[in-house]
Design an enzyme around this catalytic site. Structure first.
Site, PDB file in Angstrom:
ATOM      1  N   HIS A 283       0.837  -1.210   0.000  1.00  0.00           N
ATOM      2  CA  HIS A 283       0.000   0.000   0.000  1.00  0.00           C
ATOM      3  C   HIS A 283       0.869   1.255   0.000  1.00  0.00           C
ATOM      4  O   HIS A 283       0.584   2.222  -0.701  1.00  0.00           O
ATOM      5  CB  HIS A 283      -0.878   0.045   1.250  1.00  0.00           C
ATOM      6  CG  HIS A 283      -1.847  -1.095   1.381  1.00  0.00           C
ATOM      7  ND1 HIS A 283      -1.675  -2.106   2.300  1.00  0.00           N
ATOM      8  CD2 HIS A 283      -2.998  -1.374   0.717  1.00  0.00           C
ATOM      9  CE1 HIS A 283      -2.670  -2.951   2.208  1.00  0.00           C
ATOM     10  NE2 HIS A 283      -3.491  -2.550   1.252  1.00  0.00           N
TER      11      HIS A 283
ATOM     12  N   GLN B  82     -17.786  -6.692  -1.579  1.00  0.00           N
ATOM     13  CA  GLN B  82     -16.860  -7.529  -2.338  1.00  0.00           C
ATOM     14  C   GLN B  82     -16.493  -8.819  -1.625  1.00  0.00           C
ATOM     15  O   GLN B  82     -15.622  -9.553  -2.087  1.00  0.00           O
ATOM     16  CB  GLN B  82     -15.613  -6.738  -2.730  1.00  0.00           C
ATOM     17  CG  GLN B  82     -14.691  -6.347  -1.595  1.00  0.00           C
ATOM     18  CD  GLN B  82     -13.612  -5.376  -2.078  1.00  0.00           C
ATOM     19  OE1 GLN B  82     -13.858  -4.197  -2.271  1.00  0.00           O
ATOM     20  NE2 GLN B  82     -12.406  -5.871  -2.282  1.00  0.00           N
TER      21      GLN B  82
ATOM     22  N   LYS C 193      -0.782  -6.556  -7.930  1.00  0.00           N
ATOM     23  CA  LYS C 193      -0.997  -7.884  -7.350  1.00  0.00           C
ATOM     24  C   LYS C 193      -2.420  -8.339  -7.632  1.00  0.00           C
ATOM     25  O   LYS C 193      -2.656  -9.497  -7.948  1.00  0.00           O
ATOM     26  CB  LYS C 193      -0.728  -7.886  -5.856  1.00  0.00           C
ATOM     27  CG  LYS C 193      -0.727  -9.307  -5.344  1.00  0.00           C
ATOM     28  CD  LYS C 193      -0.748  -9.400  -3.872  1.00  0.00           C
ATOM     29  CE  LYS C 193      -1.840 -10.359  -3.500  1.00  0.00           C
ATOM     30  NZ  LYS C 193      -2.903  -9.722  -2.767  1.00  0.00           N
TER      31      LYS C 193
HETATM   32  O1  PAF Z   1      -7.755  -3.695  -3.379  1.00  0.00           O
HETATM   33  C1  PAF Z   1      -8.477  -3.362  -2.426  1.00  0.00           C
HETATM   34  O2  PAF Z   1      -8.012  -3.155  -1.312  1.00  0.00           O
HETATM   35  C2  PAF Z   1      -9.966  -3.195  -2.636  1.00  0.00           C
HETATM   36  O3  PAF Z   1     -10.435  -4.145  -3.507  1.00  0.00           O
HETATM   37  C3  PAF Z   1     -10.370  -1.772  -3.082  1.00  0.00           C
HETATM   38  C4  PAF Z   1      -9.752  -1.406  -4.413  1.00  0.00           C
HETATM   39  C5  PAF Z   1      -9.940  -0.781  -2.021  1.00  0.00           C
HETATM   40  C6  PAF Z   1     -11.893  -1.689  -3.253  1.00  0.00           C
HETATM   41  O4  PAF Z   1     -12.577  -1.944  -2.075  1.00  0.00           O
END
Ligand code: PAF
Length: 282
Positions: free
Chosen positions: A37, A61, A151
């Site tokens: 990140h 998700q 990734k």
């Molecule tokens: O990659 C992630 O951490 C998530 O899929 C994202 C892009 C923040 C969407 O919730």
């Protein structure tokens, strides 16, 4: 660094920055930040005048049997890391704040066909959930650029398609994969691995590298190489989900004349699902 947890005050800040002509950057995350990140933050920091990072564990998700409730939430230490990385604003909304509970429904977005293959086969609706969250963040933050990690290569292409489909003027930056010293791709879910599984986990990347080398040498059938990799991973203790060779541009199956390729793999190790990929050219 300012921290906000609701949309209205965020929009006030964004409107002010926009009126001052600032170039806006966004790095969407689900928190529990690691070096992967932070490398995206640095990538976006270089190109943006004002940088927003979102931390939001997006329920849309996660499948019903997935790790939404136990997904690590570490807002305090995340905030400290982001402050140090010179982020201007941390946006950390609750689910209700993000999806504007009680107001007209947030636009549900489809990831399209590219969301139905590979990870989409075993995680139905996952990429629609990603696209919906990211679309909402784009609408609120109105960034000029946004950074996503390679990734999650399929996710990166889902986002690129979303931007094209919606006609958004957002420059999508793909950040290269951050790896541990032994090659394991950094991921929040690596935390779930016990000692034994952690020792085996780097095999996934080793297998991607070995398969890429064989494909580049041109000596064997692709199907045989992929099958062998699946067998090797199974022997090492993985339960492979897929190990596939695709066109880097759109993840369709390559023909003989395609040169820009990506090997993608997903496999369970114990209860933990790992993914990784390797881009290469012929
Ligand atoms: O990659 C992630 O951490 C998530 O899929 C994202 C892009 C923040 C969407 O919730």
């Amino acid at each position: 660094m300012q921290t906000l947890d609701s949309v209205e005050p965020l929009q006030t800040v964004i409107a002010r920055w926009k009126s001052q002509g600032h170039k806006m950057g966004l790095v969407p995350t689900m928190g529990d930040l690691h070096e992967g990140h932070l490398s995206l933050v640095r990538l976006a920091r270089e190109k943006a005048d004002r940088l927003v990072v979102s931390v939001f564990v997006n329920p849309l998700q996660f499948g019903p049997d997935e790790d939404f409730t136990r997904y690590p939430r570490q807002l305090e230490s995340d905030a400290a890391l982001l402050e140090k990385a010179q982020v201007d604003l941390l946006f950390a909304p609750s689910v209700d704040a993000m999806y504007a509970k009680g107001r007209p429904a947030v636009q549900q977005v489809s990831a399209g066909e590219i969301g139905d293959i590979l990870c989409g086969l075993s995680r139905p609706g996952h990429f629609d959930g990603v696209a919906t969250a990211v679309n909402r963040l784009f609408a609120v933050v109105q960034p000029d650029l946004a950074a996503f990690g390679q990734k999650d290569y399929q996710q990166l292409l889902v986002i690129r398609r979303l931007v094209a489909e919606q006609g958004l003027a957002i420059d999508i930056l793909g950040g290269s994969i951050a790896r541990e010293a032994d090659g394991l791709a950094m991921s929040t879910r690596n935390r779930y691995l016990d000692e034994k599984a952690r020792a085996v986990a780097p095999r996934l990347f080793e297998e991607l590298r070995a398969a890429a080398a064989l494909i580049r040498s041109g000596t064997q059938e692709h199907a045989r190489i992929l099958q062998r990799s699946i067998e090797n991973l199974t022997t090492a203790g993985f339960r492979p989900n897929y190990f596939e060779l695709r066109r880097a541009v759109d993840l369709t199956v390559p023909s003989k004349k395609d040169r820009e390729l990506v090997l993608l793999a997903a496999a369970h190790l114990g209860e933990t699902r790992l993914i990784d990929n390797l881009l290469f050219s012929l």
